[in-house]
Design an enzyme around this catalytic site. Structure first.
Site, mmCIF file in Angstrom:
data_model
loop_
_atom_site.group_PDB
_atom_site.id
_atom_site.type_symbol
_atom_site.label_atom_id
_atom_site.label_comp_id
_atom_site.label_asym_id
_atom_site.label_seq_id
_atom_site.Cartn_x
_atom_site.Cartn_y
_atom_site.Cartn_z
ATOM 1 N N LEU A 126 0.893 -1.173 0.059
ATOM 2 C CA LEU A 126 -0.017 -0.001 0.073
ATOM 3 C C LEU A 126 0.891 1.113 -0.086
ATOM 4 O O LEU A 126 1.762 1.217 0.715
ATOM 5 C CB LEU A 126 -0.702 -0.009 1.283
ATOM 6 C CG LEU A 126 -1.833 1.210 1.492
ATOM 7 C CD1 LEU A 126 -2.822 1.296 0.215
ATOM 8 C CD2 LEU A 126 -2.527 1.465 2.553
ATOM 9 N N LEU A 127 0.609 2.054 -0.955
ATOM 10 C CA LEU A 127 1.531 3.272 -1.073
ATOM 11 C C LEU A 127 1.720 3.904 0.443
ATOM 12 O O LEU A 127 0.564 4.283 1.109
ATOM 13 C CB LEU A 127 0.852 4.213 -1.961
ATOM 14 C CG LEU A 127 1.858 5.753 -2.353
ATOM 15 C CD1 LEU A 127 2.851 5.350 -3.163
ATOM 16 C CD2 LEU A 127 0.686 6.774 -2.808
ATOM 17 N N HIS A 128 3.097 4.355 0.709
ATOM 18 C CA HIS A 128 3.115 4.770 1.938
ATOM 19 C C HIS A 128 4.265 5.968 1.750
ATOM 20 O O HIS A 128 5.343 5.268 1.539
ATOM 21 C CB HIS A 128 3.320 3.828 3.290
ATOM 22 C CG HIS A 128 4.502 2.866 3.102
ATOM 23 N ND1 HIS A 128 4.312 1.840 1.944
ATOM 24 C CD2 HIS A 128 5.616 2.617 3.411
ATOM 25 C CE1 HIS A 128 5.287 1.063 2.112
ATOM 26 N NE2 HIS A 128 6.222 1.306 2.829
ATOM 27 N N MET A 129 4.027 6.858 2.602
ATOM 28 C CA MET A 129 4.965 7.988 2.715
ATOM 29 C C MET A 129 5.652 8.142 3.924
ATOM 30 O O MET A 129 4.653 8.005 4.989
ATOM 31 C CB MET A 129 4.535 9.357 2.357
ATOM 32 C CG MET A 129 5.408 10.614 2.172
ATOM 33 S SD MET A 129 4.727 12.234 1.996
ATOM 34 C CE MET A 129 4.165 12.560 3.767
#
Length: 210
Positions: A126-129
């Site tokens: 899952l995209l995570h910054m």
DNA sequence: GTTCTAGAAC
DNA sequence: GTTCTAGAAC
């Protein structure tokens, strides 16, 4: 078509962040942990209509947050020009949440200095910054890969990612080059001294606390 | 992503 | 002998 029947000799495919919709990791597989956090209020530091912030479960610095879209976006490969405002919002939320958390903890110096960005080749689906304070003092910081993933070009600054997305409409990652960066020497991010082992580097990092 | 641990490095 | 790293995990 009968040809789609899989044979028993077919290699089991390991779930990873490469997976896109329709080919997601198994629900309880470690790489799916972030998707679970989206729905788990107990781990959330902040949440709004667009994104969710949590504390990294294995923080690599005193303050280490993850900002994720509520929408199911696997990784930077799945990001396109329709996501520019979302990524800008995630960066804004990341900065605001970092300031709040730092103020509450009375953080000073490197403990209150943050970088905001993405791993070039993430492990979680899952995209995570990452929002990470620059002290890097943490028991969970253990390996050369950990170190280089946050201090080399493997760490893609969020602002640069947004600029690239606006310019090109997509994000391209040189995976061969990035993988090599993880084997870099252990170089202090503040004074550029080199170290032969992680324990020596970690001991050195204590010197930079002022 | 982490855990575990064999064996490399010291 | 101890510290430390690096690769498998079904």
């Amino acid at each position: 078509m009968a040809s789609s029947l899989s044979s028993t000799s077919e290699k089991r495919k390991t779930p990873s962040s490469d997976n896109v919709n329709g080919n997601q990791p198994k629900k309880n597989h470690w790489s799916a942990a972030l998707s679970a956090a989206i729905d788990d209020e107990s781990v959330q530091v902040y949440k709004d209509d667009l994104c969710t912030v949590i504390n990294d479960k294995f923080p690599k610095a005193c303050i280490h947050l993850l900002v994720m879209p509520n929408e199911n976006i696997a990784n930077l490969k799945s990001v396109n020009n329709t996501h520019v405002s979302l990524l800008k919002h995630m960066l804004k939320v990341g900065k605001e949440t970092a300031e709040k958390v730092a103020a509450k903890a009375n953080a000073r110096g490197s403990f209150a200095h943050f970088r905001y960005g993405y791993h070039a080749i993430p492990s979680m689906a899952l995209l995570h910054m990452h929002v990470i304070s620059q002290d890097f003092i943490s028991d969970s910081l253990k390996t050369k890969k950990h170190w280089n993933s946050f201090t080399s070009d493997y760490f893609l600054d969020a602002s640069q990612v947004i600029d690239d997305l606006q310019a090109n409409g997509f994000i391209r990652v040189d995976t061969v080059r990035m993988r090599k960066l993880l084997d870099n020497e252990l170089t202090c991010h503040r004074c550029s001294n080199n170290f032969t082992t992680m324990p020596k580097l970690k001991q050195h990092l204590l010197m930079h606390i002022s």
